[in-house]
Scaffold this active site. Sequence first.
Site, PDB file in Angstrom:
ATOM      1  N   ILE A 169      -8.663   4.527   0.594  1.00 44.29           N
ATOM      2  CA  ILE A 169      -8.157   5.404   1.648  1.00 44.29           C
ATOM      3  C   ILE A 169      -6.751   5.870   1.259  1.00 44.29           C
ATOM      4  O   ILE A 169      -5.901   5.055   0.884  1.00 44.29           O
ATOM      5  CB  ILE A 169      -8.075   4.646   3.003  1.00 44.29           C
ATOM      6  N   LEU A 170      -6.531   7.178   1.337  1.00 47.34           N
ATOM      7  CA  LEU A 170      -5.213   7.735   1.010  1.00 47.34           C
ATOM      8  C   LEU A 170      -4.321   7.651   2.249  1.00 47.34           C
ATOM      9  O   LEU A 170      -4.720   8.066   3.342  1.00 47.34           O
ATOM     10  CB  LEU A 170      -5.365   9.192   0.558  1.00 47.34           C
ATOM     11  N   ARG A 221       0.817  -1.219   0.000  1.00 46.93           N
ATOM     12  CA  ARG A 221       0.000   0.000   0.000  1.00 46.93           C
ATOM     13  C   ARG A 221       0.855   1.276   0.000  1.00 46.93           C
ATOM     14  O   ARG A 221       0.504   2.267  -0.641  1.00 46.93           O
ATOM     15  CB  ARG A 221      -0.900  -0.043   1.237  1.00 46.93           C
ATOM     16  N   ASP A 259      -7.647  13.952   5.802  1.00 46.52           N
ATOM     17  CA  ASP A 259      -6.542  13.671   6.723  1.00 46.52           C
ATOM     18  C   ASP A 259      -6.383  12.155   6.834  1.00 46.52           C
ATOM     19  O   ASP A 259      -6.955  11.406   6.042  1.00 46.52           O
ATOM     20  CB  ASP A 259      -6.749  14.368   8.072  1.00 46.52           C
ATOM     21  N   HIS A 317     -18.289  13.732   0.390  1.00 47.61           N
ATOM     22  CA  HIS A 317     -18.833  12.558   1.097  1.00 47.61           C
ATOM     23  C   HIS A 317     -20.361  12.673   1.168  1.00 47.61           C
ATOM     24  O   HIS A 317     -20.883  13.741   1.484  1.00 47.61           O
ATOM     25  CB  HIS A 317     -18.240  12.504   2.513  1.00 47.61           C
TER      26      HIS A 317
HETATM   27  C1  GRF Z   1     -20.450  10.194  -4.402  1.00 41.59           C
HETATM   28  O1  GRF Z   1     -21.629  10.085  -3.649  1.00 41.59           O
HETATM   29  C2  GRF Z   1     -19.241  10.356  -3.528  1.00 41.59           C
HETATM   30  O2  GRF Z   1     -19.457  11.176  -2.424  1.00 41.59           O
HETATM   31  C3  GRF Z   1     -19.045   8.940  -3.090  1.00 41.59           C
HETATM   32  O3  GRF Z   1     -19.189   8.206  -4.288  1.00 41.59           O
HETATM   33  C4  GRF Z   1     -20.120   8.886  -5.117  1.00 41.59           C
HETATM   34  C5  GRF Z   1     -19.455   9.109  -6.453  1.00 41.59           C
HETATM   35  O4  GRF Z   1     -20.370   9.162  -7.485  1.00 41.59           O
HETATM   36  N1  GRF Z   1     -17.789   8.749  -2.401  1.00 41.59           N
HETATM   37  P1  GRF Z   1     -19.901   9.304  -9.010  1.00 41.59           P
HETATM   38  O5  GRF Z   1     -18.932   8.167  -9.329  1.00 41.59           O
HETATM   39  O6  GRF Z   1     -19.227  10.642  -9.162  1.00 41.59           O
HETATM   40  O7  GRF Z   1     -21.163   9.234  -9.799  1.00 41.59           O
END
Ligand code: GRF
Length: 192
Positions: A91-92, A64, A140, A108
């Site tokens: 996860i970064l 990773r 973060d 998110h």
């Molecule tokens: C979004 O709801 C984002 O927040 C989540 O995955 C979805 C991405 O959608 N982590 P798309 O691939 O841009 O349609």
Amino acid sequence: MTFRDPLNIVVLVSGTGTLLQSLIDHQGSAYRIVRVVADKDCPALERAGRAGIEALTVPLEGDRDSWNVRLADTVEAAAPDYVVSAGFMKILGAPFLDRFGARTVNTHPALLPSFPGAHAVRDALAYGVKVTGSTVHFVDAGVDTGPIIAQKPVEVVDGEDEAELHERIKKVERRLIVSVLEGFHRAGASPD
Ligand code: GRF
């Protein structure tokens, strides 16, 4: 720190890329997308290609940490002012965040700190909340724990399923991430 005008953005993706599409459609005086990077083959890459944006894949192979270094190298080669994680489902880690953490933002599909993680919409429905929404935050080392930049609420409709609610949240996310970048540009914002 000095920023380009418009801001140069690298977008990280893993999925259908509708958030990326919104970012593509709203490019202009505030920001432009200089590279799209995925961790796997996905429809978002085709959206980048159709828009004439260079699109690269850095698959998670080997350990990773070395993947994080390869990802950071691929991002750095495009010299972005900001990195946007738009549906990037990995996860970064520290090797990436040490170089880009202060200027990587994530969108998110929940009102953080509620419902972090990969199943935010499902978890919100299961809990029975009446309001959820969208959060844009700096990334973060935790899972969706970084400083919050912007949030918008979405009311849950009785009887709707995960896909229906997620689509309504994504409509909000598509506008919110663009407005955050426009805000960074207006402010001449420094992550410092
Ligand atoms: C979004 O709801 C984002 O927040 C989540 O995955 C979805 C991405 O959608 N982590 P798309 O691939 O841009 O349609």
